[in-house]
Write a protein that holds these residues in place. Sequence first.
Motif, PDB file in Angstrom:
ATOM      1  N   HIS A 239      30.817  54.864  36.259  1.00 41.38           N
ATOM      2  CA  HIS A 239      29.640  55.724  36.390  1.00 41.38           C
ATOM      3  C   HIS A 239      28.334  54.934  36.334  1.00 41.38           C
ATOM      4  N   LYS A 240      28.378  53.688  35.853  1.00 44.17           N
ATOM      5  CA  LYS A 240      27.185  52.845  35.778  1.00 44.17           C
ATOM      6  C   LYS A 240      26.991  52.007  37.040  1.00 44.17           C
ATOM      7  N   ALA A 241      27.915  52.133  37.983  1.00 49.67           N
ATOM      8  CA  ALA A 241      27.851  51.352  39.224  1.00 49.67           C
ATOM      9  C   ALA A 241      27.188  52.155  40.335  1.00 49.67           C
ATOM     10  N   ASP A 242      26.636  51.462  41.292  1.00 50.00           N
ATOM     11  CA  ASP A 242      26.084  52.079  42.500  1.00 50.00           C
ATOM     12  C   ASP A 242      27.280  52.465  43.375  1.00 50.00           C
ATOM     13  N   ALA A 243      27.660  53.723  43.312  1.00 55.28           N
ATOM     14  CA  ALA A 243      28.869  54.188  44.006  1.00 55.28           C
ATOM     15  C   ALA A 243      28.767  54.016  45.514  1.00 55.28           C
ATOM     16  N   ALA A 244      27.587  54.217  46.089  1.00 50.38           N
ATOM     17  CA  ALA A 244      27.432  54.061  47.537  1.00 50.38           C
ATOM     18  C   ALA A 244      27.633  52.604  47.953  1.00 50.38           C
ATOM     19  N   HIS A 245      27.120  51.683  47.145  1.00 45.73           N
ATOM     20  CA  HIS A 245      27.295  50.262  47.466  1.00 45.73           C
ATOM     21  C   HIS A 245      28.764  49.867  47.310  1.00 45.73           C
ATOM     22  N   TYR A 246      29.394  50.345  46.259  1.00 39.64           N
ATOM     23  CA  TYR A 246      30.829  50.116  46.059  1.00 39.64           C
ATOM     24  C   TYR A 246      31.622  50.620  47.262  1.00 39.64           C
ATOM     25  N   ASP A 247      31.331  51.850  47.702  1.00 35.06           N
ATOM     26  CA  ASP A 247      32.029  52.418  48.865  1.00 35.06           C
ATOM     27  C   ASP A 247      31.869  51.534  50.091  1.00 35.06           C
ATOM     28  N   ALA A 248      30.628  51.112  50.334  1.00 40.42           N
ATOM     29  CA  ALA A 248      30.362  50.267  51.506  1.00 40.42           C
ATOM     30  C   ALA A 248      31.161  48.974  51.429  1.00 40.42           C
ATOM     31  N   LEU A 249      31.164  48.340  50.258  1.00 37.84           N
ATOM     32  CA  LEU A 249      31.879  47.064  50.115  1.00 37.84           C
ATOM     33  C   LEU A 249      33.384  47.235  50.248  1.00 37.84           C
ATOM     34  N   LEU A 250      33.943  48.188  49.529  1.00 35.03           N
ATOM     35  CA  LEU A 250      35.396  48.386  49.563  1.00 35.03           C
ATOM     36  C   LEU A 250      35.866  48.788  50.950  1.00 35.03           C
ATOM     37  N   HIS A 251      35.363  49.899  51.436  1.00 34.97           N
ATOM     38  CA  HIS A 251      35.854  50.428  52.710  1.00 34.97           C
ATOM     39  C   HIS A 251      35.408  49.561  53.886  1.00 34.97           C
ATOM     40  N   GLY A 252      34.198  49.023  53.807  1.00 36.82           N
ATOM     41  CA  GLY A 252      33.705  48.164  54.879  1.00 36.82           C
ATOM     42  C   GLY A 252      34.479  46.863  54.981  1.00 36.82           C
ATOM     43  N   ALA A 253      34.746  46.226  53.839  1.00 40.09           N
ATOM     44  CA  ALA A 253      35.484  44.964  53.861  1.00 40.09           C
ATOM     45  C   ALA A 253      36.918  45.157  54.351  1.00 40.09           C
ATOM     46  N   ILE A 254      37.561  46.219  53.905  1.00 39.60           N
ATOM     47  CA  ILE A 254      38.936  46.463  54.348  1.00 39.60           C
ATOM     48  C   ILE A 254      38.961  46.790  55.845  1.00 39.60           C
ATOM     49  N   ALA A 255      38.020  47.603  56.292  1.00 43.77           N
ATOM     50  CA  ALA A 255      37.984  47.989  57.708  1.00 43.77           C
ATOM     51  C   ALA A 255      37.682  46.807  58.631  1.00 43.77           C
ATOM     52  N   THR A 256      36.904  45.843  58.127  1.00 46.27           N
ATOM     53  CA  THR A 256      36.509  44.710  58.971  1.00 46.27           C
ATOM     54  C   THR A 256      37.153  43.398  58.514  1.00 46.27           C
TER      55      THR A 256
ATOM     56  N   ALA B 183      26.599  42.867  29.606  1.00 48.45           N
ATOM     57  CA  ALA B 183      27.008  43.973  30.471  1.00 48.45           C
ATOM     58  C   ALA B 183      25.860  44.950  30.690  1.00 48.45           C
ATOM     59  N   SER B 184      25.060  45.205  29.665  1.00 45.84           N
ATOM     60  CA  SER B 184      23.982  46.176  29.793  1.00 45.84           C
ATOM     61  C   SER B 184      22.873  45.678  30.717  1.00 45.84           C
ATOM     62  N   ALA B 185      22.787  44.382  30.951  1.00 49.38           N
ATOM     63  CA  ALA B 185      21.726  43.827  31.783  1.00 49.38           C
ATOM     64  C   ALA B 185      22.102  43.815  33.262  1.00 49.38           C
ATOM     65  N   LYS B 186      23.308  44.176  33.575  1.00 45.86           N
ATOM     66  CA  LYS B 186      23.748  44.147  34.963  1.00 45.86           C
ATOM     67  C   LYS B 186      23.178  45.325  35.730  1.00 45.86           C
ATOM     68  N   SER B 187      22.786  45.045  36.956  1.00 43.66           N
ATOM     69  CA  SER B 187      22.279  46.120  37.805  1.00 43.66           C
ATOM     70  C   SER B 187      23.436  46.990  38.279  1.00 43.66           C
ATOM     71  N   THR B 188      23.087  48.163  38.783  1.00 50.52           N
ATOM     72  CA  THR B 188      24.125  49.056  39.298  1.00 50.52           C
ATOM     73  C   THR B 188      24.842  48.416  40.488  1.00 50.52           C
ATOM     74  N   ARG B 189      24.116  47.615  41.267  1.00 49.84           N
ATOM     75  CA  ARG B 189      24.757  46.938  42.400  1.00 49.84           C
ATOM     76  C   ARG B 189      25.671  45.814  41.934  1.00 49.84           C
ATOM     77  N   SER B 190      25.277  45.099  40.896  1.00 52.40           N
ATOM     78  CA  SER B 190      26.162  44.066  40.342  1.00 52.40           C
ATOM     79  C   SER B 190      27.455  44.697  39.857  1.00 52.40           C
ATOM     80  N   ARG B 191      27.333  45.820  39.194  1.00 51.76           N
ATOM     81  CA  ARG B 191      28.530  46.537  38.728  1.00 51.76           C
ATOM     82  C   ARG B 191      29.368  47.005  39.918  1.00 51.76           C
ATOM     83  N   ALA B 192      28.710  47.475  40.961  1.00 50.57           N
ATOM     84  CA  ALA B 192      29.438  47.912  42.158  1.00 50.57           C
ATOM     85  C   ALA B 192      30.227  46.753  42.752  1.00 50.57           C
ATOM     86  N   ARG B 193      29.629  45.576  42.766  1.00 51.38           N
ATOM     87  CA  ARG B 193      30.336  44.395  43.290  1.00 51.38           C
ATOM     88  C   ARG B 193      31.555  44.068  42.433  1.00 51.38           C
TER      89      ARG B 193
END
Length: 177
Positions: free
Chosen positions: A68-85, A27-37
């Motif tokens: 808090h260890k995730a890239d919140a902006a990437h998470y937002d883009a994936l969640l809201h973007g995927a649902i919207a499209t 878990a500690s080796a995961k990037s913030t974007r991996s966590r966001a995904r």
Amino acid sequence: MTDDTKTSGERPRQSRTGLKSTGARKASAKSTRSRAREFALQALYQHLVGRNDAESIDQFTRDLSGFHKADAAHYDALLHGAIATAAELDALIVPLLDRRLEEISPIEHAVMWIGVYEFQHCLDVPWRVVLNECIELAKEFGGTDGHKYVNAVLNGLAPKLRPAEVEADRASGKARP
């Protein structure tokens, strides 16, 4: 003599820093974007299975341990973007399926949404990174061979959604033809 040297001539074992004994990432080796995904996958699963709205899911997910260890902006883009499209994402996915979309596991469906969305909107992430990250998500959270299905679909879409990048990798030998 130090602990690093061996008198029997054996070579020291290679360090596997960042890997569990199974070879999986710690878990500690995961990037913030991996966590966001990962958080986006959980949130999209809630949307697909529970039909919960994006805002409620978002509020719930942000309160989860480790967010808090995730890239919140990437998470937002994936969640809201995927649902919207979602309809457009599904329109790209469906032609590559060998069964009806309703028969696909919600985990694999959500992983495919993440992959297609990133192919289209996250051009700073190389297509092979998107593919590998989605395969890892499917392995970690999906069914036994779900990652193979995700791989086939996303690998089929990559040349259509990232043609120049895929062709450049294939020409250089980094990707199979």
